[in-house]
Design a protein around this motif. Structure first.
Motif, PDB file in Angstrom:
ATOM      1  N   TRP A 139       0.729  -0.810   0.228  1.00 38.34           N
ATOM      2  CA  TRP A 139       0.124  -0.264   0.028  1.00 38.34           C
ATOM      3  C   TRP A 139       0.949   1.167   0.067  1.00 38.34           C
ATOM      4  CZ3 TRP A 139      -0.815   3.905   3.910  1.00 38.34           C
ATOM      5  CH2 TRP A 139      -1.418   4.674   3.523  1.00 38.34           C
ATOM      6  N   THR A 143       0.547   4.037  -3.036  1.00 38.73           N
ATOM      7  CA  THR A 143       0.304   5.547  -2.808  1.00 38.73           C
ATOM      8  C   THR A 143       1.577   6.773  -3.030  1.00 38.73           C
ATOM      9  OG1 THR A 143      -0.810   4.636  -0.855  1.00 38.73           O
ATOM     10  CG2 THR A 143       0.024   7.345  -1.443  1.00 38.73           C
ATOM     11  N   THR A 170      -1.350   3.350   7.643  1.00 41.99           N
ATOM     12  CA  THR A 170      -2.594   3.730   7.634  1.00 41.99           C
ATOM     13  C   THR A 170      -2.180   5.246   7.102  1.00 41.99           C
ATOM     14  OG1 THR A 170      -3.171   3.934   9.265  1.00 41.99           O
ATOM     15  CG2 THR A 170      -3.786   2.560   8.636  1.00 41.99           C
ATOM     16  N   GLN A 205      -8.849   7.896  -0.363  1.00 37.31           N
ATOM     17  CA  GLN A 205      -8.831   7.336   0.364  1.00 37.31           C
ATOM     18  C   GLN A 205      -8.569   8.285   1.770  1.00 37.31           C
ATOM     19  OE1 GLN A 205      -5.685   4.537   0.224  1.00 37.31           O
ATOM     20  NE2 GLN A 205      -4.803   5.773  -1.144  1.00 37.31           N
ATOM     21  N   LYS A 207      -9.399   9.691   4.921  1.00 30.93           N
ATOM     22  CA  LYS A 207     -10.427  10.391   5.790  1.00 30.93           C
ATOM     23  C   LYS A 207      -9.444  11.683   6.761  1.00 30.93           C
ATOM     24  CE  LYS A 207     -13.013   7.008   5.161  1.00 30.93           C
ATOM     25  NZ  LYS A 207     -11.910   6.423   3.843  1.00 30.93           N
ATOM     26  N   THR A 224      -5.768   6.810   6.851  1.00 33.42           N
ATOM     27  CA  THR A 224      -7.510   6.105   6.220  1.00 33.42           C
ATOM     28  C   THR A 224      -8.508   5.989   7.058  1.00 33.42           C
ATOM     29  OG1 THR A 224      -5.963   4.162   6.270  1.00 33.42           O
ATOM     30  CG2 THR A 224      -5.718   5.677   4.260  1.00 33.42           C
TER      31      THR A 224
END
Length: 226
Positions: A139, A143, A170, A205, A207, A224
């Motif tokens: 991930w 990104t 995250t 993605q 938040k 995220t």
């Protein structure tokens, strides 16, 4: 009792009454001057008291007016000479003073910039999460590449340089800098980048996002999860 006895008694009674009246009349005449003299003494005392009061007022020290106090203080402690105007100083002293003023202005500007760039509570929380997390390689790599592709393919008026781009599990942290060949780069370019970045698919993605910026630097922290 014969008539001579009655006459003698009457004369004696009249003589006694006369003597008694004379005694009381003399006593009252002596007491009146004493009372009058006592009253005069009181009256004189009442006149003497204001005189004492006036003497005390005359002896009282009248405080000096503020202006007089200032003049007296200035006379006792002469003020320091006023600083000489800058244009009247020798050239070397003018240069020295200008350097000091410039250094003071730079210190004030640096302090103000540090206060503006001080991390907020939300940014401190995201930074703490970023420091604690381990890296999710798949991930994180995707990104980071997505950010690089965005900068290369977007039609920005001026493309900033990537100082660092790192993601964990995250949370991501991107640090960008103004291009070295563009002296006119300022906050308007950062706003343009931010508006276009928010429309990118990989950006949706996140938040939570925080940012701090100056005319030459931009730091982004994103998560995220809420």
């Amino acid at each position: 009792m014969n008539k001579n006895s009655l006459l003698t008694l009457g004369i004696g009674f009249i003589a006694g009454v006369g003597l008694t009246w004379s005694y009381f009349n003399f006593s009252s005449s002596d007491a009146t001057p004493a009372k009058s003299q006592h009253a005069d003494t009181k009256q004189q005392a009442s006149f003497v008291q204001p005189v004492k009061s006036s003497e005390a007022t005359a002896k009282r020290v009248v405080p000096a007016a503020p202006e007089q106090s200032a003049r007296i203080e200035q006379k006792d402690n002469p003020s320091r000479p006023e600083p000489q105007p800058l244009d009247e100083l020798p050239l070397e002293e003018q240069v020295s003073q200008l350097k000091q003023q410039l250094a003071a202005q730079k210190a004030l500007m640096k302090n103000a910039a540090q206060q503006l760039r001080a991390p907020s509570d939300a940014q401190a929380v995201l930074q703490a999460q970023f420091d604690e997390q381990i890296r999710n390689e798949e991930w994180a790599y995707q990104t980071e590449i997505a950010l690089q592709d965005f900068l290369l393919t977007s039609d920005l008026s001026s493309i900033p340089e990537i100082v660092s781009a790192a993601c964990k599990t995250t949370v991501c942290k991107f640090e960008l800098a103004a291009p070295t060949d563009n002296d006119s780069f300022d906050h308007t370019q950062w706003r343009e980048l931010n508006d276009k970045l928010m429309k990118q698919e990989f950006w949706l993605q996140f938040k939570r996002t925080t940012s701090t910026s100056s005319d030459t630097e931009l730091t982004l922290l994103m998560a995220t999860e809420l």
